[in-house]
Motif scaffolding. Structure first.
Motif, PDB file in Angstrom:
ATOM      1  N   ALA A  88     108.180 -71.470  12.395  1.00 41.99           N
ATOM      2  CA  ALA A  88     107.336 -72.089  11.373  1.00 41.99           C
ATOM      3  C   ALA A  88     105.883 -71.677  11.536  1.00 41.99           C
ATOM      4  CB  ALA A  88     107.463 -73.600  11.440  1.00 41.99           C
ATOM      5  N   THR A  89     105.414 -71.590  12.777  1.00 39.16           N
ATOM      6  CA  THR A  89     104.037 -71.173  13.014  1.00 39.16           C
ATOM      7  C   THR A  89     103.843 -69.721  12.606  1.00 39.16           C
ATOM      8  OG1 THR A  89     103.963 -72.704  14.859  1.00 39.16           O
ATOM      9  CG2 THR A  89     102.228 -71.054  14.766  1.00 39.16           C
ATOM     10  N   ALA A  90     104.829 -68.888  12.888  1.00 36.44           N
ATOM     11  CA  ALA A  90     104.721 -67.481  12.513  1.00 36.44           C
ATOM     12  C   ALA A  90     104.739 -67.319  10.994  1.00 36.44           C
ATOM     13  CB  ALA A  90     105.850 -66.688  13.151  1.00 36.44           C
ATOM     14  N   ALA A  91     105.566 -68.124  10.303  1.00 37.61           N
ATOM     15  CA  ALA A  91     105.623 -68.040   8.845  1.00 37.61           C
ATOM     16  C   ALA A  91     104.330 -68.549   8.219  1.00 37.61           C
ATOM     17  CB  ALA A  91     106.814 -68.832   8.322  1.00 37.61           C
ATOM     18  N   LEU A  92     103.747 -69.583   8.806  1.00 33.24           N
ATOM     19  CA  LEU A  92     102.498 -70.130   8.276  1.00 33.24           C
ATOM     20  C   LEU A  92     101.335 -69.163   8.493  1.00 33.24           C
ATOM     21  CD1 LEU A  92     101.272 -72.596   6.914  1.00 33.24           C
ATOM     22  CD2 LEU A  92     100.814 -73.528   9.175  1.00 33.24           C
ATOM     23  N   ALA A  93     101.399 -68.378   9.524  1.00 30.04           N
ATOM     24  CA  ALA A  93     100.319 -67.425   9.791  1.00 30.04           C
ATOM     25  C   ALA A  93     100.291 -66.303   8.766  1.00 30.04           C
ATOM     26  CB  ALA A  93     100.475 -66.847  11.191  1.00 30.04           C
ATOM     27  N   THR A  94     101.404 -66.063   8.095  1.00 29.81           N
ATOM     28  CA  THR A  94     101.430 -64.984   7.105  1.00 29.81           C
ATOM     29  C   THR A  94     100.855 -65.410   5.754  1.00 29.81           C
ATOM     30  OG1 THR A  94     103.674 -65.591   6.435  1.00 29.81           O
ATOM     31  CG2 THR A  94     103.453 -63.943   8.193  1.00 29.81           C
ATOM     32  N   VAL A  95     100.671 -66.722   5.537  1.00 30.46           N
ATOM     33  CA  VAL A  95     100.126 -67.208   4.264  1.00 30.46           C
ATOM     34  C   VAL A  95      98.619 -66.964   4.251  1.00 30.46           C
ATOM     35  CG1 VAL A  95      99.814 -69.243   2.800  1.00 30.46           C
ATOM     36  CG2 VAL A  95     101.930 -68.951   4.115  1.00 30.46           C
ATOM     37  N   PRO A  96      98.090 -66.354   3.214  1.00 33.88           N
ATOM     38  CA  PRO A  96      96.645 -66.125   3.150  1.00 33.88           C
ATOM     39  C   PRO A  96      95.876 -67.451   3.104  1.00 33.88           C
ATOM     40  CG  PRO A  96      97.801 -64.794   1.503  1.00 33.88           C
ATOM     41  CD  PRO A  96      98.790 -65.726   2.086  1.00 33.88           C
ATOM     42  N   GLN A  97      94.672 -67.428   3.655  1.00 38.63           N
ATOM     43  CA  GLN A  97      93.859 -68.647   3.718  1.00 38.63           C
ATOM     44  C   GLN A  97      93.424 -69.115   2.335  1.00 38.63           C
ATOM     45  OE1 GLN A  97      90.610 -68.114   6.396  1.00 38.63           O
ATOM     46  NE2 GLN A  97      91.855 -68.654   8.186  1.00 38.63           N
ATOM     47  N   ALA A  98      93.199 -68.197   1.438  1.00 44.85           N
ATOM     48  CA  ALA A  98      92.778 -68.581   0.091  1.00 44.85           C
ATOM     49  C   ALA A  98      93.866 -69.406  -0.596  1.00 44.85           C
ATOM     50  CB  ALA A  98      92.450 -67.341  -0.731  1.00 44.85           C
ATOM     51  N   GLU A  99      95.130 -69.016  -0.408  1.00 41.91           N
ATOM     52  CA  GLU A  99      96.228 -69.777  -1.003  1.00 41.91           C
ATOM     53  C   GLU A  99      96.359 -71.156  -0.355  1.00 41.91           C
ATOM     54  OE1 GLU A  99      99.979 -67.831  -1.291  1.00 41.91           O
ATOM     55  OE2 GLU A  99      99.067 -65.948  -1.934  1.00 41.91           O
ATOM     56  N   MET A 100      96.142 -71.244   0.944  1.00 42.22           N
ATOM     57  CA  MET A 100      96.217 -72.540   1.622  1.00 42.22           C
ATOM     58  C   MET A 100      95.143 -73.487   1.113  1.00 42.22           C
ATOM     59  SD  MET A 100      97.252 -72.117   5.581  1.00 42.22           S
ATOM     60  CE  MET A 100      96.631 -70.522   6.030  1.00 42.22           C
ATOM     61  N   VAL A 101      93.927 -72.984   0.971  1.00 38.47           N
ATOM     62  CA  VAL A 101      92.829 -73.822   0.492  1.00 38.47           C
ATOM     63  C   VAL A 101      93.095 -74.252  -0.938  1.00 38.47           C
ATOM     64  CG1 VAL A 101      90.375 -73.807  -0.103  1.00 38.47           C
ATOM     65  CG2 VAL A 101      91.149 -72.871   2.078  1.00 38.47           C
ATOM     66  N   GLN A 102      93.602 -73.332  -1.759  1.00 39.40           N
ATOM     67  CA  GLN A 102      93.906 -73.657  -3.153  1.00 39.40           C
ATOM     68  C   GLN A 102      95.002 -74.721  -3.230  1.00 39.40           C
ATOM     69  OE1 GLN A 102      91.742 -72.475  -5.047  1.00 39.40           O
ATOM     70  NE2 GLN A 102      92.591 -73.229  -6.953  1.00 39.40           N
ATOM     71  N   TYR A 103      95.993 -74.645  -2.363  1.00 37.60           N
ATOM     72  CA  TYR A 103      97.076 -75.649  -2.338  1.00 37.60           C
ATOM     73  C   TYR A 103      96.534 -77.015  -1.930  1.00 37.60           C
ATOM     74  CZ  TYR A 103     101.081 -78.264  -0.639  1.00 37.60           C
ATOM     75  OH  TYR A 103     102.000 -79.243  -0.407  1.00 37.60           O
ATOM     76  N   LEU A 104      95.669 -77.034  -0.925  1.00 38.36           N
ATOM     77  CA  LEU A 104      95.130 -78.306  -0.464  1.00 38.36           C
ATOM     78  C   LEU A 104      94.213 -78.947  -1.504  1.00 38.36           C
ATOM     79  CD1 LEU A 104      94.405 -77.479   3.274  1.00 38.36           C
ATOM     80  CD2 LEU A 104      96.213 -78.930   2.363  1.00 38.36           C
ATOM     81  N   LEU A 105      93.474 -78.123  -2.238  1.00 36.41           N
ATOM     82  CA  LEU A 105      92.591 -78.675  -3.266  1.00 36.41           C
ATOM     83  C   LEU A 105      93.381 -79.141  -4.486  1.00 36.41           C
ATOM     84  CD1 LEU A 105      89.624 -76.141  -3.101  1.00 36.41           C
ATOM     85  CD2 LEU A 105      89.690 -78.484  -2.250  1.00 36.41           C
TER      86      LEU A 105
END
Length: 152
Positions: A88-105
């Motif tokens: 799970a940590t390895a899969a999460l590391a492949t997600v770009p940070q811009a997409e993570m921030v957009q999901y959280l917002l």
């Protein structure tokens, strides 16, 4: 009326016990030790018998090495940079940070301080990329926050 209780009326033996045979207590320890089986008769002699052959300082050194090795192994396995990482940590590391921030917002769930505290390392330039405010806007936001004089 109650009858008085006398202990002598309730004794089992009317005569004192017979004395022990001659030299009974002197011979008792040797008789007991003769009945005890030696340690080779048990199954532990074959498994751990080699340990008894070692001298006391060597056994102490061996015990110290085992304890130190166990401590070093547990310390090495609990390091943050341990070689084993979860999928799970390895899969999460492949997600770009811009997409993570957009999901959280975009999501209705709020990010709490405990969620942010679980981040191991935050990039230092993250505030420049996502926080677009002028110094005057930042100063106005800081001035509008209530402050307690006790902390100054």
């Amino acid at each position: 009326m109650n009858t008085p209780f006398r202990l002598d009326d309730h004794k089992r033996w009317s005569q004192p016990l017979a004395p022990p045979p001659d030299r009974y207590f002197e011979q008792l320890p040797t008789r007991v030790m003769a009945r005890v089986q030696p340690t080779e008769a048990t199954g532990l002699a074959g498994t751990w018998g080699w340990l008894q052959q070692l001298s006391a300082p060597v056994r102490t050194a061996l015990a110290s090495a085992v304890v130190l090795g166990g401590f070093a192994t547990s310390f090495w396995l609990t390091q943050p940079g341990a070689p084993t990482t979860s999928a799970a940590t390895a899969a999460l590391a492949t997600v770009p940070q811009a997409e993570m921030v957009q999901y959280l917002l975009a999501s209705d769930q709020r990010v709490t301080l405990t969620d942010l505290a679980e981040l191991s390392e935050a990039p230092s330039d993250m505030s420049e990329a996502y926080l677009q405010a002028s110094p005057a806007e930042l100063q106005d936001a800081l001035d509008s926050q209530p402050s307690d004089e006790a902390y100054f």
